[in-house]
Design a protein around this motif. Sequence first.
Motif, short mmCIF file in Angstrom:
data_model
loop_
_atom_site.label_atom_id
_atom_site.label_comp_id
_atom_site.label_asym_id
_atom_site.label_seq_id
_atom_site.Cartn_x
_atom_site.Cartn_y
_atom_site.Cartn_z
N ALA A 54 -9.15 -1.44 -21.77
CA ALA A 54 -8.54 -2.43 -22.67
C ALA A 54 -7.57 -1.74 -23.63
O ALA A 54 -6.48 -2.26 -23.92
N LYS A 55 -7.95 -0.54 -24.10
CA LYS A 55 -7.08 0.20 -25.02
C LYS A 55 -5.78 0.61 -24.30
O LYS A 55 -4.69 0.49 -24.85
N ASP A 56 -5.90 1.08 -23.06
CA ASP A 56 -4.71 1.46 -22.29
C ASP A 56 -3.77 0.26 -22.08
O ASP A 56 -2.55 0.40 -22.14
N THR A 115 -20.55 21.29 -13.10
CA THR A 115 -21.22 22.22 -14.02
C THR A 115 -20.21 23.03 -14.85
O THR A 115 -19.14 23.40 -14.36
N SER A 116 -20.60 23.34 -16.08
CA SER A 116 -19.74 24.09 -16.98
C SER A 116 -19.96 25.59 -16.87
O SER A 116 -19.20 26.36 -17.43
N SER A 117 -21.05 26.00 -16.22
CA SER A 117 -21.33 27.44 -16.24
C SER A 117 -22.27 27.92 -15.14
O SER A 117 -22.32 29.11 -14.85
N HIS A 121 -14.64 21.38 -12.26
CA HIS A 121 -15.02 21.36 -13.68
C HIS A 121 -13.97 20.61 -14.50
O HIS A 121 -12.87 21.12 -14.76
N PHE A 122 -14.33 19.39 -14.89
CA PHE A 122 -13.46 18.57 -15.75
C PHE A 122 -13.76 18.91 -17.21
O PHE A 122 -14.80 19.48 -17.53
N PHE A 123 -12.88 18.48 -18.09
CA PHE A 123 -13.03 18.76 -19.53
C PHE A 123 -13.10 17.45 -20.30
O PHE A 123 -12.53 16.44 -19.89
N HIS A 136 -5.44 24.44 -33.54
CA HIS A 136 -6.42 23.91 -32.59
C HIS A 136 -6.64 22.43 -32.93
O HIS A 136 -6.73 22.08 -34.11
N PRO A 137 -6.76 21.57 -31.93
CA PRO A 137 -6.98 20.15 -32.25
C PRO A 137 -8.28 19.89 -32.99
O PRO A 137 -8.39 18.96 -33.80
N MET A 138 -9.29 20.71 -32.71
CA MET A 138 -10.58 20.61 -33.41
C MET A 138 -11.01 22.01 -33.81
O MET A 138 -10.77 22.96 -33.06
N ASP A 183 -19.94 20.12 -31.69
CA ASP A 183 -20.54 18.78 -31.82
C ASP A 183 -20.01 17.85 -30.73
O ASP A 183 -20.74 17.02 -30.19
N PHE A 184 -18.73 17.98 -30.44
CA PHE A 184 -18.08 17.10 -29.47
C PHE A 184 -18.60 17.37 -28.05
O PHE A 184 -18.90 16.45 -27.29
N ILE A 185 -18.72 18.65 -27.72
CA ILE A 185 -19.23 19.03 -26.39
C ILE A 185 -20.70 18.65 -26.27
O ILE A 185 -21.18 18.21 -25.23
#
Length: 304
Positions: free
Chosen positions: A56-58, A126-128, A161-163, A245-247, A254-256
């Motif tokens: 809806a936002k898009d 997986t991230s790792s 691996h997506f971000f 850096h954006p964050m 916290d975001f991850i």
Amino acid sequence: MSIAHGIRTLGVLGSGQMGLGIAYVAALRAKVPVLLYDRSTEQIEKGLKFMDKLLAKDVSKGKIQDIEAKEARDRVTVVSQDQAYKGFRDVDMVVEAVSENLPLKQKIFSSLSAECRPDAILASNTSSISITKIAASTIPEGQSSASGSGKQSAARVVGLHFFNPVPVMKLVELISALQTSEDTLNRARAFAVACGKEVTVSKDVPGFVSNALLMPFINEAIMWLEKGVATKEDIDKTLKLGMNHPMGPLELADFIGLDTCLAIQQTLYQGTGDSKYRPSVLLERMVDAQWYGRKNGKGFYEYP
Ligand code: CAA
């Protein structure tokens, strides 16, 4: 359909922030029908609501037409709890996006290799965790219940691996297990490109390129907070305003998800034995307290 990746239907296992984002880019950008499964129906409902909000936002920002949003949403079907992995029987690729837990992933890949077609790609977000170890958990040749052959079981496993947030971040990191075939890698790469992503390739080392670099940085910031070198706000502000850096690193942790950061750091530390990857005590304690960051309202910061 003449498409380089040959993915006519995608299965996504896990509808948390990563799985949902992968379903979103696959349905909207690659225009591939998606079967979504999560053992928590509540999580699926939450995920789909978020997808509706994003679409809806898009539309409201004029990024996509109403009809494109509707078509993308219609491409996503939920696999029932009775079906579970059996619902992925006919897909061309499954992307697993569950929590960072090796035994869980091994169990999943063993089941997927039995249920999915022998030529279906089995990808892990997986991230790792070692893709080679995950690939080794697939059922070997001659023992698969799917079409009577597990011949290509390990060769069809790959790290994709997506971000986070998946709809926004431009990268997919591709990881080849020792067993991964060239064909699997090429198809996985083409699929990521169809999802609108740029691709880098990393060897199967703990944390791959991305988290082997990011996690010591985050951990160091947590240790500096622990030592009282600066406030959390000033640590984050330094990196945001000083380095663009954006964050900041604590905000990013916290975001991850602090539980995810800890799991990745433990994999890095156990996988290398190198003390530079040892998770900070503060991070361990915060996870003990079930302060997981943005996902449950409290981490270094509070999220009402
Ligand atoms: N899901 C989908 N889209 C989201 C989102 C989410 N969770 N959060 C923000 N967005 C979108 C917004 O809707 C907005 O889209 P539009 O441009 O279409 O409006 C866009 O992102 C920008 O958002 P905001 O204006 O609200 O906020 P911002 O400018 O502060 O950007 C951010 C938010 C994109 C998250 C930015 O802060 C950022 O890039 N942060 C760093 C993220 C990062 O480093 N991610 C990688 C983490 S590591 C990882 O994922 C891998 C791992 O293995 C651990």
